[in-house]
Write a protein that holds these residues in place. Structure first.
Motif, mmCIF file in Angstrom:
data_model
loop_
_atom_site.group_PDB
_atom_site.id
_atom_site.type_symbol
_atom_site.label_atom_id
_atom_site.label_comp_id
_atom_site.label_asym_id
_atom_site.label_seq_id
_atom_site.Cartn_x
_atom_site.Cartn_y
_atom_site.Cartn_z
ATOM 1 N N SER A 230 36.824 29.487 48.310
ATOM 2 C CA SER A 230 35.946 30.668 48.264
ATOM 3 C C SER A 230 34.671 30.330 47.499
ATOM 4 N N GLU B 230 31.397 30.931 47.890
ATOM 5 C CA GLU B 230 30.380 31.960 47.654
ATOM 6 C C GLU B 230 30.830 32.935 46.570
ATOM 7 N N THR B 231 32.097 33.342 46.633
ATOM 8 C CA THR B 231 32.621 34.282 45.637
ATOM 9 C C THR B 231 32.691 33.631 44.265
ATOM 10 N N GLY C 269 41.348 38.077 42.538
ATOM 11 C CA GLY C 269 40.444 38.286 43.656
ATOM 12 C C GLY C 269 39.507 39.451 43.405
ATOM 13 N N LYS D 96 36.669 42.874 49.358
ATOM 14 C CA LYS D 96 35.899 42.272 50.443
ATOM 15 C C LYS D 96 34.673 43.090 50.800
ATOM 16 N N THR E 65 45.199 39.419 51.417
ATOM 17 C CA THR E 65 43.884 39.022 51.916
ATOM 18 C C THR E 65 43.283 40.032 52.886
ATOM 19 N N ILE F 282 39.239 39.140 48.509
ATOM 20 C CA ILE F 282 38.868 37.733 48.618
ATOM 21 C C ILE F 282 39.496 37.038 47.417
ATOM 22 N N PHE G 233 39.939 34.226 44.962
ATOM 23 C CA PHE G 233 39.085 33.092 44.569
ATOM 24 C C PHE G 233 39.634 32.321 43.378
#
Length: 234
Positions: A100, A102-103, A166, A169, A189, A193, A195
């Motif tokens: 993940s 970007e997160t 997480g 989303k 999920t 998200i 991560f």
């Protein structure tokens, strides 16, 4: 010395003044030289043109390689762990930089800006999840509770084990909410998200999970995150 006759002198003078004839062999030789010069110029130009194209391609490939190398180096330069200093103790989280990216980037950026400093765990659902953030939307907690009631009917996947961390989303959500699961959630999920995962401090997560809550799953006593420290290795 014998004297030359006037007629003979005239003939000799005409021969000296007449135009010189160029032989066919000389003409052919000159034409061949011109052709060779033209061919040399053509070959030289083609060689120069191909050299320019090769240099451009090498330059583009080098630029691409440099960009890829920069991206890889940047990924390895990112911290791989986060230490959540909570009012109940330390929770160490391993960040999924590959899974993940970007997160993780956003999480790290917010950590560096002090976004999570003083953030409270505003919803605690036992045997399911603890939630930290600046939002206290009751509807979100009710939705998670209703989903938690049917989780036992779903098949559990190993990747949806407990102590995963997480965030939601939805791009419309305000802020960055943190969720730490306290039990396996098969459909995790679908909403989050994921991560990272807790690698140390599971007992701290469980201690937060055991705090007394009201009917809206909000802790009756303050419990939250004091600060977050980023580390490359633990």
């Amino acid at each position: 010395m014998a004297r030359m006759k006037p007629q003979a002198l005239l003939i000799q003078s005409k021969r000296k003044k007449g135009p010189t004839r160029i032989s066919a062999k000389t003409i052919i030789s000159c034409n061949l030289i011109v052709v060779l010069i033209v061919l040399c110029l053509v070959v030289t130009y083609r060689h120069w043109w191909h050299s320019q194209r090769s240099n451009e391609q090498i330059g583009n490939e080098s630029s691409t390689v440099e960009d890829d190398a920069y991206a890889v180096s940047k990924k390895f330069d990112l911290p791989g762990h986060a230490v959540l200093n909570t009012s109940k103790g330390y929770i160490i989280v391993e960040l999924f930089k590959d899974g993940s990216p970007e997160t993780v980037d956003k999480f790290i950026d917010l950590c560096q800006k002090g976004y999570f400093k003083g953030m409270s765990f505003h919803h605690v659902i036992k045997n399911y999840v603890i939630q930290a953030g600046h939002s206290k939307d009751l509807a979100a907690a009710d939705e998670w509770t209703s989903r938690g009631k049917i989780r036992s009917q779903l098949r559990t996947s190993p990747k949806h084990e407990a102590f995963m961390i997480g965030t939601v989303k939805s791009k419309d959500s305000k802020g960055f909410e943190l969720y730490i699961t306290t039990a396996p959630i098969p459909d995790l999920t679908d909403k989050l998200i994921v991560f990272g995962r807790v690698v140390k401090g599971e007992d701290v997560v469980q201690e937060i999970e055991e705090v007394d809550t009201d009917e809206h799953y909000q802790p009756k006593s303050d419990v939250g995150i004091i600060n977050v420290t980023l580390k490359h290795a633990i």
